[in-house]
Scaffold this motif. Structure first.
Motif, PDB file in Angstrom:
ATOM      1  N   PHE A 146     -14.410  59.996   2.515  1.00 22.07           N
ATOM      2  CA  PHE A 146     -13.256  59.499   3.247  1.00 22.07           C
ATOM      3  C   PHE A 146     -12.753  58.193   2.633  1.00 22.07           C
ATOM      4  CE2 PHE A 146     -11.178  57.231   6.740  1.00 22.07           C
ATOM      5  CZ  PHE A 146     -10.248  58.178   7.103  1.00 22.07           C
ATOM      6  N   ALA A 147     -13.704  57.307   2.287  1.00 16.94           N
ATOM      7  CA  ALA A 147     -13.317  56.034   1.677  1.00 16.94           C
ATOM      8  C   ALA A 147     -12.540  56.265   0.390  1.00 16.94           C
ATOM      9  CB  ALA A 147     -14.556  55.187   1.402  1.00 16.94           C
ATOM     10  N   PHE A 148     -13.031  57.193  -0.426  1.00 16.63           N
ATOM     11  CA  PHE A 148     -12.338  57.523  -1.666  1.00 16.63           C
ATOM     12  C   PHE A 148     -10.939  58.073  -1.350  1.00 16.63           C
ATOM     13  CE2 PHE A 148     -11.957  60.479  -5.465  1.00 16.63           C
ATOM     14  CZ  PHE A 148     -11.543  59.475  -6.306  1.00 16.63           C
ATOM     15  N   ILE A 206      -9.133  57.279   1.221  1.00 15.43           N
ATOM     16  CA  ILE A 206      -8.298  56.148   1.635  1.00 15.43           C
ATOM     17  C   ILE A 206      -7.785  55.385   0.414  1.00 15.43           C
ATOM     18  CG2 ILE A 206      -8.341  53.896   2.782  1.00 15.43           C
ATOM     19  CD1 ILE A 206      -8.168  56.120   4.740  1.00 15.43           C
ATOM     20  N   VAL A 207      -8.671  55.205  -0.591  1.00 15.98           N
ATOM     21  CA  VAL A 207      -8.238  54.532  -1.827  1.00 15.98           C
ATOM     22  C   VAL A 207      -7.073  55.303  -2.445  1.00 15.98           C
ATOM     23  CG1 VAL A 207      -8.919  53.981  -4.191  1.00 15.98           C
ATOM     24  CG2 VAL A 207     -10.473  53.489  -2.314  1.00 15.98           C
ATOM     25  N   LEU A 267      -5.091  57.484  -1.018  1.00 13.15           N
ATOM     26  CA  LEU A 267      -3.940  57.524  -0.110  1.00 13.15           C
ATOM     27  C   LEU A 267      -3.113  56.239  -0.219  1.00 13.15           C
ATOM     28  CD1 LEU A 267      -2.674  59.278   2.126  1.00 13.15           C
ATOM     29  CD2 LEU A 267      -3.993  57.979   3.772  1.00 13.15           C
ATOM     30  N   THR A 268      -3.794  55.083  -0.208  1.00 10.15           N
ATOM     31  CA  THR A 268      -3.065  53.824  -0.309  1.00 10.15           C
ATOM     32  C   THR A 268      -2.452  53.673  -1.710  1.00 10.15           C
ATOM     33  OG1 THR A 268      -5.218  52.795  -0.705  1.00 10.15           O
ATOM     34  CG2 THR A 268      -4.282  52.525   1.467  1.00 10.15           C
ATOM     35  N   PHE A 269      -3.157  54.180  -2.709  1.00  9.74           N
ATOM     36  CA  PHE A 269      -2.650  54.161  -4.082  1.00  9.74           C
ATOM     37  C   PHE A 269      -1.334  54.946  -4.156  1.00  9.74           C
ATOM     38  CE2 PHE A 269      -2.701  56.325  -8.288  1.00  9.74           C
ATOM     39  CZ  PHE A 269      -2.527  55.210  -9.095  1.00  9.74           C
ATOM     40  N   LYS A 326       1.571  53.235  -2.058  1.00 15.95           N
ATOM     41  CA  LYS A 326       2.192  52.058  -2.645  1.00 15.95           C
ATOM     42  C   LYS A 326       3.012  52.400  -3.872  1.00 15.95           C
ATOM     43  CE  LYS A 326      -0.615  48.479  -0.713  1.00 15.95           C
ATOM     44  NZ  LYS A 326      -1.913  47.814  -0.774  1.00 15.95           N
ATOM     45  N   ASP A 366      -0.201  60.838   5.232  1.00 14.73           N
ATOM     46  CA  ASP A 366      -0.934  60.146   6.297  1.00 14.73           C
ATOM     47  C   ASP A 366      -0.969  60.965   7.584  1.00 14.73           C
ATOM     48  OD1 ASP A 366       1.727  59.800   6.379  1.00 14.73           O
ATOM     49  OD2 ASP A 366       1.703  57.683   6.940  1.00 14.73           O
ATOM     50  N   LEU A 374      -4.390  62.212   8.653  1.00 14.25           N
ATOM     51  CA  LEU A 374      -5.371  61.339   9.288  1.00 14.25           C
ATOM     52  C   LEU A 374      -5.460  61.628  10.777  1.00 14.25           C
ATOM     53  CD1 LEU A 374      -4.892  57.852   7.642  1.00 14.25           C
ATOM     54  CD2 LEU A 374      -6.735  59.480   7.351  1.00 14.25           C
TER      55      LEU A 374
END
Lengths: 380, 297
Positions: free
Chosen positions: B107-109, B111-112, B114-116, B119, B129, B132
């Motif tokens: 999940f953390a990966f 999120i990285v 997703l935000t990448f 942006k 999103d 989620l």
């Protein structure tokens, strides 16, 4: 203002917050992993959402103390509900967790979208936090700027957890590895269980604002599991977990900077990267070391078989034939390639020597064969 | 009555209700096997693990075609399953710990990534999103069709291999001794759960998916001791909560569908635990009180 002392750069504040979160979480995580309570911690991290919303509602805005109180209450309710469901014996342990935390989280998201749709209570932040703002959320006491609030909160939690683990180390250790003995010696494993749940809850709540729900879980479980693959000693495991967590926080910060992506996400991803390294290359429990050990064992047994076979046929009429390389591979049911490998190793170990296509035992080879067949006869 | 008319003629509501009910049926059926095999939280881990798969599929295909994203989710879920098995089989880390590791790091990966993506491209244009928290309200007819096909395939496989799965759920060792390849069956069953998760992501989102698998099965288990009846009931309960969630969410402004589905489901599960004949906790308590009174006499 007298804030020169606290005027640290934003990056440093973020890294330090990350390291403090990692430390506070890893201290407890070791016991969660050993006690098989990882998913309960995960449940708590999600289920505190309605508590935070309630705190927000009561304080009419974001308030550290109200949020803390609400979330802690929600955490207690979650643990109590999960245990009550398990005690009915109508629901399995993991299913109880699977019912309780989504219900709490659903209640939280419902409240947020129904009553706080226009307020700053970002649901995304619930999942992956806002560590990027760690430097800007400053704590004021009597109008004195004390620096980033997250550092104070996480610092305090680190101290609490250090004290908890330090003071109750023996009790935690015993209750984790031998609850029966712990009870017999007079300290209640149940009490320790609830104390642990309590510190896990307040740590989750504190870290929640910095890194969000699911990433708290990463920091609690993954570095501890990494350490579990590296050592068999509990105190060393705690130290290693803290180091792995802190290293993930630092490395994650710079990766996030390079990618312009979520800092908390990158930090938690790095905990996974370190775990993968340990999983593959740990000298004691890693997959590579394990495969190697297995291979070495296989070769040792094969070499033993080889010398015993040669030994059994020594001084027999057909010795010449039995000692032929080609014959050996069929006799011992070895692939020709494997047979060559074993013979090569046995030669290097000076167990056998080769003379025009025939294998002969050396002195050490004969000794090993005698010892091995004696051992095998004993077993038979 | 008006609600019923809307349900049939209102395009959005019809899709939301159909999609949610469909999800309820598929996850209800597969959840029965997961719960009986004590793998209730596997779906939770798979749902979280799907996120990076969705993001990578988006980055590779440069498009948000639903089927591509779902394929990414399925591949990621599959990789997560294999990793999970490896950890449990080859280390001393418990299944509980392995679930936590896989769930949180994948999940953390995600999120990285997703935000990448967010942006780099236009903030919400990617629409990723929505996975989620789920966005049942955004379901269109095309999505529902895809869901129906995927779910139909999964259910068909369950029907075809019903006997094998039943044996696996109750006595895996016996199944192995009869010569069934329990490993293959296990992987197949997990793959079907991945399908249920993939269907659920769009509707209820990553976090709430766990309940979609566990809830109907736990509720259904209280009413019967037969697997076949349990599966039918779970499908029914799943569909019912899907429908209820959809209807409640349109009844007022600002009520999200996913959480309402889960809350309806929780209500059904609680009711079943308390009042189901025989296993109901209320009857249990009453029986005990009567016994006590009889003893006192």
């Amino acid at each position: 203002m007298t804030n020169e002392r606290f005027d640290m750069s934003a990056s440093l504040a973020i890294i330090l917050t990350g390291v403090l979160v990692a430390t506070a979480c890893a201290l407890l995580g070791v016991f969660l992993v050993l006690r098989r309570m990882a998913m309960l911690a995960d449940a708590i991290s999600h289920a505190i959402l309605p508590g935070i919303v309630a705190g927000y509602f009561l304080a009419q805005g974001p308030n550290l103390l109200a949020g803390f109180a609400g979330a802690s209450l929600a955490a207690v309710i979650t643990v109590a509900l999960v245990e009550a469901l398990q005690n009915t014996r109508r629901v399995g342990g993991e299913s109880a967790i699977g019912i309780v935390f989504p219900a709490m989280f659903a209640l939280g998201t419902f409240l947020v979208s129904k009553y706080f749709a226009n307020v700053h209570l970002d649901t995304d932040a619930v999942l992956y936090g806002n560590i990027e703002f760690a430097a800007f959320d400053v704590l004021f006491v009597n109008d004195v700027n004390l620096g980033p609030q997250s550092l104070w909160v996480m610092g305090a939690l680190c101290i609490i957890n250090l004290l908890f683990v330090g003071l109750f180390f023996k009790e935690l250790k015993l209750a984790t590895f031998d609850p029966g003995l712990a009870a017999a010696l007079g300290f209640s494993p149940v009490l320790i269980h609830y104390a642990l749940m309590a510190v896990v809850s307040i740590t989750t709540v504190g870290a929640f604002t910095a890194v969000g729900a699911i990433l708290v879980v990463a920091f609690m479980i993954v570095p501890a599991a990494t350490a579990y693959l590296l050592t068999d000693d509990l105190s060393r495991m705690i130290v290693l977990a803290v180091v792995a967590g802190a290293a993930s926080a630092v490395a994650g910060f710079f990766i996030a900077l390079a990618l312009d992506a979520s800092v908390a996400g990158a930090m938690a991803t790095m905990t996974g990267a370190f775990f993968l390294l340990a999983l593959l290359f740990s000298p004691s429990h890693g997959l590579v070391a394990k495969a190697r050990r297995l291979q070495r064992q296989r070769m040792r047994v094969a070499m033993e078989n080889l010398v015993v076979h040669l030994f059994n046929h020594e001084h027999q009429a057909y010795e010449e034939h039995e000692a032929e390389v080609a014959h050996l591979s069929s006799e011992l049911r070895w692939q020709p390639g494997f047979a060559r490998q074993v013979i090569g190793m046995a030669k290097r170990a000076q167990l056998v020597q080769q003379a025009n296509g025939h294998l002969m035992l050396t002195g050490t080879g004969r000794e090993l064969a005698q010892r091995a067949s004696a051992l095998r006869d004993g077993e038979g | 009555m008006e609600l019923l008319r809307d349900l049939i003629f209102d395009y959005t509501l019809r899709n939301v209700a159909l999609g949610s009910a469909l999800l309820g049926v598929v996850s209800g059926v597969l959840g029965c096997f997961a719960v009986l095999r004590r793998q209730g939280l596997l779906g939770d881990a798979l749902a979280h693990a799907a996120l990076p798969g969705i993001c990578i599929a988006y980055l590779l295909a440069h498009a948000k075609t639903q089927i591509v994203l779902l394929l990414g989710a399925a591949v990621a879920g599959w990789i997560a399953t294999i990793l999970l098995l490896q950890i449990v089989r080859h280390t001393r880390i418990s299944e509980d710990g392995a679930l936590g590791i896989v769930l949180s790091t994948f999940f953390a990966f995600g999120i990285v990534l997703l935000t990448f993506i967010t942006k780099r491209s236009d903030a919400h244009q990617s629409g990723l999103d929505k996975f989620l928290f789920g966005q049942a309200a955004a379901l269109v007819a095309e999505d529902v069709t895809t869901m129906a096909i995927l779910g139909g395939v999964a259910l068909a496989i369950v029907v075809l291999l019903y006997k094998e799965f039943k044996l696996l759920a109750f006595d895996a060792a016996f199944a192995a001794s009869l010569g069934f390849n329990t490993n293959t069956l296990s992987v197949l069953l997990t793959s079907l759960i991945v399908i249920a998760v993939v269907i659920g992501l769009q509707t209820v989102g990553v976090v709430l998916m766990a309940a979609m698998l566990v809830g109907p099965a736990v509720a259904a288990r209280q009413w019967t001791n037969r697997l076949s009846a349990m599966i039918v009931l779970a499908a029914l309960f799943g569909a019912l909560s899907g429908l209820a969630g959809a209807l409640i969410s349109v009844s007022d402004e600002g009520i999200p569908t996913g959480p309402m589905i889960i809350l309806s489901l929780t209500a059904i599960a609680l009711f079943s635990l308390l009042f189901a004949p025989e296993r109901g906790l209320v009857w249990d308590a009453m029986r005990r009180r009567m016994q006590k009174a009889a003893l006192a006499d």
